[in-house]
Scaffold this active site. Structure first.
Site, mmCIF file in Angstrom:
data_model
loop_
_atom_site.group_PDB
_atom_site.id
_atom_site.type_symbol
_atom_site.label_atom_id
_atom_site.label_comp_id
_atom_site.label_asym_id
_atom_site.label_seq_id
_atom_site.Cartn_x
_atom_site.Cartn_y
_atom_site.Cartn_z
ATOM 1 C CD GLU A 1 30.350 44.075 33.430
ATOM 2 O OE1 GLU A 1 31.168 42.844 33.534
ATOM 3 O OE2 GLU A 1 29.766 43.847 34.648
ATOM 4 C CG HIS B 1 34.929 45.198 35.836
ATOM 5 N ND1 HIS B 1 34.328 46.013 34.620
ATOM 6 C CD2 HIS B 1 34.416 44.246 35.153
ATOM 7 C CE1 HIS B 1 33.364 44.989 34.116
ATOM 8 N NE2 HIS B 1 33.297 43.830 34.054
ATOM 9 C CG HIS C 1 35.392 39.727 34.008
ATOM 10 N ND1 HIS C 1 35.318 39.865 32.707
ATOM 11 C CD2 HIS C 1 34.725 40.796 34.660
ATOM 12 C CE1 HIS C 1 33.737 40.753 32.696
ATOM 13 N NE2 HIS C 1 33.882 41.428 34.371
ATOM 14 C CD GLU C 2 35.418 41.098 38.334
ATOM 15 O OE1 GLU C 2 35.541 42.600 38.476
ATOM 16 O OE2 GLU C 2 34.802 40.138 38.433
#
Length: 778
Positions: free
Chosen positions: A394, A375, A371-372
């Protein structure tokens, strides 16, 4: 001239005079209106007088910052610690203005100087602070001129560390290599906390370059977004004049960042150690952690490097950061923060121990890293214009974290895990109860309102809606649209209309007659989600949509959604690839939709792979036939489909829409033969809401016995979802003291008592079986 002519001439003169006066008044009003509009541009600003406005004016925009931060953390007394710093901001005047406004919170600002492009001073008349709106307003004695560049210098501002704070620049404690406790400093600037660290233009669209310097003690390491460019030794009293120690400190100067938003800056000063690896492209990845933990983080270090490569291929956009750092800190507001080039995590997320870490924890941590990493594209490279569209960061990162992890070798069906963990557990259960419900995209202004957006609606419902669109138009079309969107808006800001534009462009290329904004707006701008009710009528299938949230509360609603309907029957299920569903989509744009249905159809299934964000109810005959097919051969349906049938039937029974005999027929008929995680996770979750009179304990015990035998004999960690199934099954059966669990636990406890024995080593079940049962003697 005759008298009559003179009178007419006077009347003409009066009329002309009146017209001229009217024109002058109109011109004056136009100028006044222009000035008013200048102070209230179309970003929603309305001037100082508007008490509801929290946005900065756009008369000035930042170009670059030179920022030095010096945290004083060299006292054993926490309240003696503080930070100081200096910032020089290069700005460009967009319009003529005699006012500069920045953000600042709890900072002592002794002086502000403003200089023009030739180095001359611009007089500063007054500095005002608005605590509520977190503004620092600098009123000037002369106007800044449009198109000119200026420098704002704020030297030796000072801030205190907030007690128990976890935003801005904050303190926590850790242990050095000799086990001595010490204070460290880390940062959390999203969404509106950069202003707590230094005066700045703290809005996502006000991007700039940053030249960061950090002052640290000799035994500390300083980290920021970019690599260190140079280091120099300076006297301690240069920055800490009132302290005898440290006598000398090191000032680390970091390379210039890309053009980025303030909230993606990161600062860390700690006594950490690191491990690193270099990928095939020469890019360096580094994990920073306390000495006792860093060697246990090889898994997440390797994971980050793999994820970067996977997302480069998936998004077709190159990752241009040559050094990527991951750091684990003791305290953090979120699980992790995607700061550009320095991703900060809760330290346990980066640590993996093969002997003690469960598969569930390993997968959860892997998804967090994934997820990071993604990003870096969604949020860092392309940033939303304002916080009302944070879902562009998000929701995409939630969906892509699963998609990316699935693509590079998880050896498991993570899509079904998404359905259970994100869609059912985190969204539908809560939204039906109206727990803090709001649209995915909504107007926000104040910092408190902005903070409120970081919730399950934006992350998990948003992710489910993005997944639905991806599935409905196809991975190829959606992927091309996302890649185009990122390329067009790299190092800049975007709005939802920009994403819709890229989607529509690809839809036209691939000859799909669909308007992305119309479809997506029905999901991101409305609360709730639909229930699609199906019935066979006159040789066709009639579908009707209702707002299930209002239905749950016995209220009327006129809300409708653009729903991608996918279907299969007993006649065509063998022709489906079980992955792509886009070619099967029928768009339901109104309250009802009628589909043709072969008269020889036995059963039909709607919402394949649970790809759409809606629930389904069938007529009783079809529910019974689906239950029969599950009992005969449940593998006709995907794990996500089987989980959906259990979830929808139990949910609708709990709402009184169908009878409990429907879900009971499904689970008592087939579930004992199920070996996939998703259906079992939904079953155990719903079982907690039922009494034993609805489903007797002895029936549950019978249903779960075969899967218990499966998970206690299968190779430990055969795949992520098998490991999670093992942990779930062990916990649920042992908590209920089922005899086969008790007997297994006794045997394993006896093995563990024998020296050098090979007792249960699988961490997925050892905690619930040997860990608990052996200690208690039960």
């Amino acid at each position: 001239m005759p008298a009559k002519g003179i009178g007419a001439h006077r009347k003409t003169l009066l009329l002309v005079t009146a017209l001229v006066a009217a024109v002058l008044i109109a011109v004056s009003l136009a100028i006044l209106l222009s000035l008013l509009l200048r102070s209230a541009p179309d970003n929603g600003n309305a001037g100082v007088e508007d008490k509801s406005n929290y946005r900065l004016p756009t008369d000035v925009k930042p170009v670059s910052y030179a920022l030095t931060l010096a945290p004083f953390i060299y006292s054993n007394i926490r309240d003696d610690c503080y930070f100081t710093g200096s910032v020089s901001i290069a700005v460009e005047a967009v319009n003529d203005t005699d006012m500069l406004r920045l953000h600042s919170v709890r900072l002592e600002v002794p002086t502000v100087r403003v200089r023009n492009s030739t180095g001359g001073d611009v007089s500063v008349e007054k500095i005002e602070e608005n605590v509520e709106k977190q503004w620092l307003t600098i009123k000037l004695g002369e106007p800044l001129r449009a198109g000119e560049t200026y420098t704002v210098l704020i030297d030796r501002f000072k801030g205190k560390f907030v007690k128990n704070g976890k935003t801005g620049l904050y303190l926590s404690s850790s242990y050095s290599e000799n086990s001595t406790e010490y204070y460290l400093v880390s940062s959390q600037l999203e969404p509106t906390h950069a202003r707590e660290v230094f005066p700045c233009f703290d809005e996502p669209a006000m991007k700039a370059e940053f030249n960061v310097s950090l002052v640290r003690g000799r035994e500390f390491t300083a980290l920021s977004n970019m690599p260190i460019k140079s280091s120099s030794l300076v006297p301690g009293n240069t920055w800490f004049p009132n302290s005898a120690e440290p006598k000398s400190v090191i000032k680390d100067d970091f390379e210039t960042t890309p053009t980025m938003s303030t909230y993606t800056l990161a600062f860390l000063v700690a006594k950490f150690q690191s491990i690193s690896l270099t990928d095939s492209n020469g890019r360096v990845f580094t994990n920073w952690l306390p000495p006792e933990l860093v060697q246990k983080s090889n898994f997440t270090l390797s994971l980050a490097a793999k994820a970067i490569g996977a997302f480069e291929k998936l998004l077709n956009v190159t990752y241009k950061t040559n050094i990527t750092k991951q750091a684990g800190v003791p305290l953090l507001n979120f699980a992790a923060m995607e700061n550009w080039g320095l991703i900060i995590y809760q330290q346990n997320i980066l640590v993996y121990d093969e002997n003690t870490t469960t598969t569930k924890s390993k997968l959860s941590n892997a998804l967090t890293v994934s997820h990071e990493i993604v990003h870096q594209w969604f949020g860092n490279l392309v940033t939303m214009k304002w916080w009302n569209e944070i879902w562009l960061n998000e929701a995409f990162s939630i969906f892509y974290s699963y998609l990316g992890l699935d693509l590079w070798g998880s050896e498991s069906d993570l899509d079904s895990h998404f359905v259970v963990d994100q869609k059912y557990k985190h969204v539908m259960n809560l939204e039906r109860k109206r727990y803090k419900v709001h649209p995915i995209q909504m107007n926000v202004s104040t910092p408190t309102e902005i903070d409120g957006l970081f919730d399950y609606i934006v992350y998990y419902k948003g992710g489910s809606v993005v997944r639905m669109m991806h599935n409905s138009i196809g991975a190829r079309v959606f992927g091309a649209a996302v890649s185009s969107y990122i390329r067009k808006h790299s190092y800049s800001n975007s709005g939802s209309e920009d994403f819709y534009s890229s989607l529509n462009e690809q839809l036209r290329i691939h000859k799909q007659s669909l308007d992305a904004e119309t479809v997506m707006s029905s999901w991101v701008k409305q609360v709730g989600y639909p229930l699609v009710t199906c019935s066979m009528e006159n040789g066709s299938l009639l579908l009707r949509q209702q707002d299930i949230v209002s239905l749950s509360h016995k209220e009327k609603s006129n809300l409708t959604w653009s729903i991608p309907i996918t279907a299969m029957t007993n006649l065509n299920h063998t022709g489906w690839s079980r992955s792509e569903v886009a070619h099967l989509v029928h768009w339901m744009r109104g309250e009802t939709l009628r589909l043709p249905l072969d008269s020889s159809t036995d059963w039909y299934l709607i919402n394949l792979r649970s790809s759409g964000h809606y629930q389904v109810n069938y007529d009783r005959q079809n529910w019974d036939r689906l239950a029969t097919q599950l009992t005969t051969d449940h593998t006709v349906f995907t794990p996500a489909d089987r989980a959906s049938l259990i979830y929808d039937s139990f949910t609708l029974a709990s709402l009184g829409i169908i009878d409990y005999s429907v879900p009971l027929k499904i689970v008592t008929g087939y579930l004992e033969n199920e070996t996939e995680f998703a259906p079992w996770a939904v079953f155990w979750s719903n079982l907690k809401k039922m009494t034993s009179s609805v489903l007797p304990v002895k029936t549950v015990k019978r249903i779960a016995k075969k899967v218990f035998n499966y998970v206690t004999t299968v190779t430990p960690k055969a795949s992520p979802l098998v490991g999670m199934l093992a942990e779930l099954t062990a916990r649920e059966t042992c908590d209920r003291d089922f005899t086969y669990c008790i007997n297994f636990a006794k045997d394993e406890c006896n093995k563990c008592k024998v020296e050098n024995s090979t007792c249960l080593k699988n961490p997925d079940i050892s905690e619930d079986i040997t860990g608990y049962k052996c200690k208690t003697g039960k």
